[in-house]
Design an enzyme around this catalytic site. Structure first.
Site, PDB file in Angstrom:
ATOM      1  N   TYR A 121     -19.224 -48.316 -14.174  1.00  0.00           N
ATOM      2  CA  TYR A 121     -20.147 -47.228 -14.529  1.00  0.00           C
ATOM      3  C   TYR A 121     -21.544 -47.641 -14.083  1.00  0.00           C
ATOM      4  CZ  TYR A 121     -16.638 -45.279 -17.774  1.00  0.00           C
ATOM      5  OH  TYR A 121     -15.506 -44.719 -18.325  1.00  0.00           O
ATOM      6  N   TYR A 175     -14.472 -47.325 -26.932  1.00  0.00           N
ATOM      7  CA  TYR A 175     -13.819 -47.056 -25.645  1.00  0.00           C
ATOM      8  C   TYR A 175     -12.294 -47.154 -25.767  1.00  0.00           C
ATOM      9  CZ  TYR A 175     -13.563 -46.696 -20.563  1.00  0.00           C
ATOM     10  OH  TYR A 175     -13.307 -46.264 -19.289  1.00  0.00           O
ATOM     11  N   PRO A 220     -16.967 -36.221 -19.636  1.00  0.00           N
ATOM     12  CA  PRO A 220     -15.922 -37.219 -19.341  1.00  0.00           C
ATOM     13  C   PRO A 220     -16.399 -38.677 -19.353  1.00  0.00           C
ATOM     14  CG  PRO A 220     -16.540 -36.012 -17.356  1.00  0.00           C
ATOM     15  CD  PRO A 220     -17.259 -35.361 -18.480  1.00  0.00           C
ATOM     16  N   HIS A 258      -6.054 -52.203 -18.310  1.00  0.00           N
ATOM     17  CA  HIS A 258      -7.421 -52.685 -18.083  1.00  0.00           C
ATOM     18  C   HIS A 258      -7.947 -53.345 -19.353  1.00  0.00           C
ATOM     19  CE1 HIS A 258      -8.713 -50.166 -14.360  1.00  0.00           C
ATOM     20  NE2 HIS A 258      -7.504 -50.668 -14.247  1.00  0.00           N
TER      21      HIS A 258
HETATM   22  C1  LIG Z   1     -12.048 -30.947 -13.970  1.00  0.00           C
HETATM   23  C2  LIG Z   1     -11.756 -31.747 -15.205  1.00  0.00           C
HETATM   24  C3  LIG Z   1     -11.844 -33.145 -15.163  1.00  0.00           C
HETATM   25  C4  LIG Z   1     -11.585 -33.893 -16.307  1.00  0.00           C
HETATM   26  N1  LIG Z   1     -11.704 -35.253 -16.269  1.00  0.00           N
HETATM   27  C5  LIG Z   1     -11.486 -35.967 -17.384  1.00  0.00           C
HETATM   28  C6  LIG Z   1     -11.605 -37.362 -17.392  1.00  0.00           C
HETATM   29  O1  LIG Z   1     -11.927 -37.981 -16.383  1.00  0.00           O
HETATM   30  N2  LIG Z   1     -11.376 -38.043 -18.548  1.00  0.00           N
HETATM   31  C7  LIG Z   1     -11.017 -37.374 -19.713  1.00  0.00           C
HETATM   32  O2  LIG Z   1     -10.762 -38.007 -20.735  1.00  0.00           O
HETATM   33  N3  LIG Z   1     -10.871 -36.044 -19.727  1.00  0.00           N
HETATM   34  C8  LIG Z   1     -11.109 -35.345 -18.604  1.00  0.00           C
HETATM   35  N4  LIG Z   1     -10.973 -34.002 -18.624  1.00  0.00           N
HETATM   36  C9  LIG Z   1     -10.550 -33.404 -19.880  1.00  0.00           C
HETATM   37  C10 LIG Z   1      -9.041 -33.454 -20.039  1.00  0.00           C
HETATM   38  O3  LIG Z   1      -8.426 -33.177 -18.823  1.00  0.00           O
HETATM   39  C11 LIG Z   1      -8.693 -32.464 -21.122  1.00  0.00           C
HETATM   40  O4  LIG Z   1      -9.289 -32.920 -22.315  1.00  0.00           O
HETATM   41  C12 LIG Z   1      -7.200 -32.255 -21.324  1.00  0.00           C
HETATM   42  O5  LIG Z   1      -6.640 -31.605 -20.223  1.00  0.00           O
HETATM   43  C13 LIG Z   1      -6.951 -31.436 -22.590  1.00  0.00           C
HETATM   44  O6  LIG Z   1      -5.609 -31.048 -22.648  1.00  0.00           O
HETATM   45  P1  LIG Z   1      -5.170 -29.671 -23.310  1.00  0.00           P
HETATM   46  O7  LIG Z   1      -3.710 -29.636 -23.212  1.00  0.00           O
HETATM   47  O8  LIG Z   1      -5.806 -29.548 -24.645  1.00  0.00           O
HETATM   48  O9  LIG Z   1      -5.849 -28.554 -22.414  1.00  0.00           O
HETATM   49  P2  LIG Z   1      -5.550 -28.169 -20.885  1.00  0.00           P
HETATM   50  O10 LIG Z   1      -5.173 -29.365 -20.104  1.00  0.00           O
HETATM   51  O11 LIG Z   1      -6.728 -27.386 -20.438  1.00  0.00           O
HETATM   52  O12 LIG Z   1      -4.285 -27.236 -20.964  1.00  0.00           O
HETATM   53  C14 LIG Z   1      -4.363 -25.911 -21.436  1.00  0.00           C
HETATM   54  C15 LIG Z   1      -3.239 -25.104 -20.826  1.00  0.00           C
HETATM   55  O13 LIG Z   1      -3.254 -23.803 -21.379  1.00  0.00           O
HETATM   56  C16 LIG Z   1      -3.073 -22.856 -20.339  1.00  0.00           C
HETATM   57  N5  LIG Z   1      -3.677 -21.598 -20.788  1.00  0.00           N
HETATM   58  C17 LIG Z   1      -4.980 -21.278 -20.862  1.00  0.00           C
HETATM   59  N6  LIG Z   1      -5.138 -20.028 -21.309  1.00  0.00           N
HETATM   60  C18 LIG Z   1      -3.910 -19.530 -21.518  1.00  0.00           C
HETATM   61  C19 LIG Z   1      -3.421 -18.289 -21.966  1.00  0.00           C
HETATM   62  N7  LIG Z   1      -4.265 -17.291 -22.275  1.00  0.00           N
HETATM   63  N8  LIG Z   1      -2.100 -18.111 -22.065  1.00  0.00           N
HETATM   64  C20 LIG Z   1      -1.241 -19.103 -21.744  1.00  0.00           C
HETATM   65  N9  LIG Z   1      -1.633 -20.313 -21.289  1.00  0.00           N
HETATM   66  C21 LIG Z   1      -2.957 -20.525 -21.194  1.00  0.00           C
HETATM   67  C22 LIG Z   1      -3.775 -23.480 -19.144  1.00  0.00           C
HETATM   68  O14 LIG Z   1      -3.336 -22.947 -17.914  1.00  0.00           O
HETATM   69  C23 LIG Z   1      -3.397 -24.942 -19.326  1.00  0.00           C
HETATM   70  O15 LIG Z   1      -2.188 -25.258 -18.671  1.00  0.00           O
HETATM   71  C24 LIG Z   1     -11.233 -33.232 -17.502  1.00  0.00           C
HETATM   72  C25 LIG Z   1     -11.129 -31.842 -17.544  1.00  0.00           C
HETATM   73  C26 LIG Z   1     -11.404 -31.103 -16.416  1.00  0.00           C
HETATM   74  C27 LIG Z   1     -11.328 -29.599 -16.477  1.00  0.00           C
END
Ligand SMILES: Cc1cc2nc3c(=O)[nH]c(=O)nc-3n(C[C@H](O)[C@H](O)[C@H](O)COP(=O)(O)OP(=O)(O)OC[C@H]3O[C@@H](n4cnc5c(N)ncnc54)[C@H](O)[C@@H]3O)c2cc1C
Length: 390
Positions: free
Chosen positions: A200, A385, A292, A72
């Site tokens: 948006y 962005y 988000p 994009h």
């Molecule tokens: C509903 C939703 C919609 C989103 N939409 C957007 C978006 O449109 N645009 C954007 O930029 N970001 C978005 N985000 C944010 C983005 O998805 C996150 O920033 C991203 O997933 C971060 O990655 P991470 O690996 O740090 O954490 P996570 O993806 O949360 O991964 C953490 C992992 O750790 C595991 N975990 C947790 N606790 C424990 C434990 N005690 N022991 C072992 N494992 C554990 C979890 O199960 C998970 O698999 C959204 C988030 C959510 C929740």
């Protein structure tokens, strides 16, 4: 069990870290509390900055992304009957790529499994022990048996609701937080996106966003109350409300269909600092959350992993060099605060706030008017962005 880096969480942060370390010959083990199917089924982010795409290329997991990702070069912002395209390419020379977080996760899991990496799913009650010693450990329950994984370092990649952040002593941890008084109701549908680029919308009934995951799969959001009852939102009601908020041309041409996923996400800004305590490093949502609106959550997770993989690689490959470890928290937070600022600014500019005064609304409209009329303001939005440099 023993490994060099014990990683809690198999989200994008944990998987990307494990893969990058593997390519440097550094061993890691991932402990994940959920099943693999659950991890792969989560529908979340979808807009990747160039920096994240480059990281995925470096990790050797960009083959499908190169084929299926949608490049994009711009996005649109609408309010009233006005629509302004922000030309990302013209202002920055850079683009963003639309490719679902689910796909990123799948590509990373495939790569880790192909390389024989150790991912332990359904690891219950993960705890950190001996953090103050040179041999910290992760303990957990797997199939009813207590296990112990001794490590050199621990990466807390376990998201906002994980356990790792609480191992930073309370008197050392500073939390900065804002919870917004609304949420996003989102649906995914097997329909052609209404536009080739994201739209948006600031509407007096509330924010709306037209996004996508592929040329045949759309992702739409509308602002809703944070305590909205999902059951009350039939697909028909969602489409009706979305179309009211969209510019008329988009409302008339939108293709509607049954939702294949529907959820409500709360909006929050959150930063925990520092992101390191002794042998523990926090990364991704474990340390920070953005609303988000600026599409930054996943991208910030990738930039943290850039700094963390650099620090760990320097330690193992360069004679126990620790300068990048020592500056890890500072390096990450410098970029995080700016991404938090951008996400807060986009959120403030585009949403309807329940307690908004006429002055607040005037400021919001002046902000939008300025953005629409000023190339400099558009360049600033574009620069943020596409992602600030690592
Ligand atoms: C509903 C939703 C919609 C989103 N939409 C957007 C978006 O449109 N645009 C954007 O930029 N970001 C978005 N985000 C944010 C983005 O998805 C996150 O920033 C991203 O997933 C971060 O990655 P991470 O690996 O740090 O954490 P996570 O993806 O949360 O991964 C953490 C992992 O750790 C595991 N975990 C947790 N606790 C424990 C434990 N005690 N022991 C072992 N494992 C554990 C979890 O199960 C998970 O698999 C959204 C988030 C959510 C929740």
């Amino acid at each position: 069990m023993r490994t060099q880096v014990g990683i809690i969480g198999s989200g994008p942060s944990g998987l990307l870290l494990s893969q990058l370390l593997h390519l440097e010959g550094i061993d890691s083990v991932i402990l994940e509390r959920r099943t693999q199917d659950y991890v792969l089924g989560r529908i979340r982010a979808g807009v990747l900055e160039q920096g994240m795409v480059d990281m995925l290329r470096k990790a050797g997991v960009a083959e499908r992304l190169e084929k299926e990702g949608l490049v994009h070069e711009g996005l649109s912002i609408c309010f009233g009957d006005r629509r302004q395209r922000i030309d990302l390419k013209k202002h920055t020379g850079k683009v963003v790529t639309v490719y679902g977080q689910t796909e990123v996760t799948k590509d990373l899991i495939d790569a880790r499994e192909a390389a024989g990496g150790t991912l332990i799913y359904e690891a219950e009650n993960v705890q950190i022990e001996d953090l103050d010693s040179d041999t910290p450990a992760l303990t957990f329950l797997k199939d009813g048996k207590q296990q112990r994984l001794t490590c050199d370092f621990i990466a807390g990649c376990d998201g906002f609701r994980g356990v790792s952040r609480r191992y930073i002593p309370e008197d050392k941890l500073k939390i900065h937080e804002r919870v917004y008084p609304f949420g996003w109701l989102g649906i995914l549908s097997e329909t052609r996106p209404v536009s080739d680029e994201l739209i948006y919308v600031n509407h007096w009934r509330g924010f709306a966003l037209c996004s996508m995951r592929s040329p045949t799969r759309s992702r739409y959001y509308i602002q809703c109350a944070y305590d909205e009852d999902l059951e009350e939102w039939t697909d028909d009601r969602f489409w009706d409300e979305l179309r009211i908020r969209l510019p008329s041309a988009a409302a008339e041409s939108i293709e509607m269909g049954p939702s294949i996923e529907k959820s409500i996400a709360p909006l929050r800004s959150f930063i925990a600092e520092p992101m390191r305590h002794r042998h523990l490093f926090l990364a991704g949502d474990a340390a920070h959350i953005v609303p988000p609106t600026g599409a930054k959550g996943l991208n910030l997770a990738a930039s943290d992993i850039y700094y963390l993989s650099r620090a760990l690689t320097a330690y193992y490959k360069d004679d126990s060099r620790t300068d990048h470890m020592d500056s890890y928290s500072r390096d990450c937070l410098k970029r995080i605060w700016k991404a938090e600022r951008f996400s807060w600014w986009m959120t403030t500019m585009l949403h309807k706030f329940p307690d908004q005064s006429s002055f607040d609304r005037g400021m919001q409209l002046a902000e939008l008017d300025y953005l629409f009329d000023s190339e400099a303001a558009q360049a600033s939005l574009a620069e943020n962005y596409v992602g600030l440099p690592y």
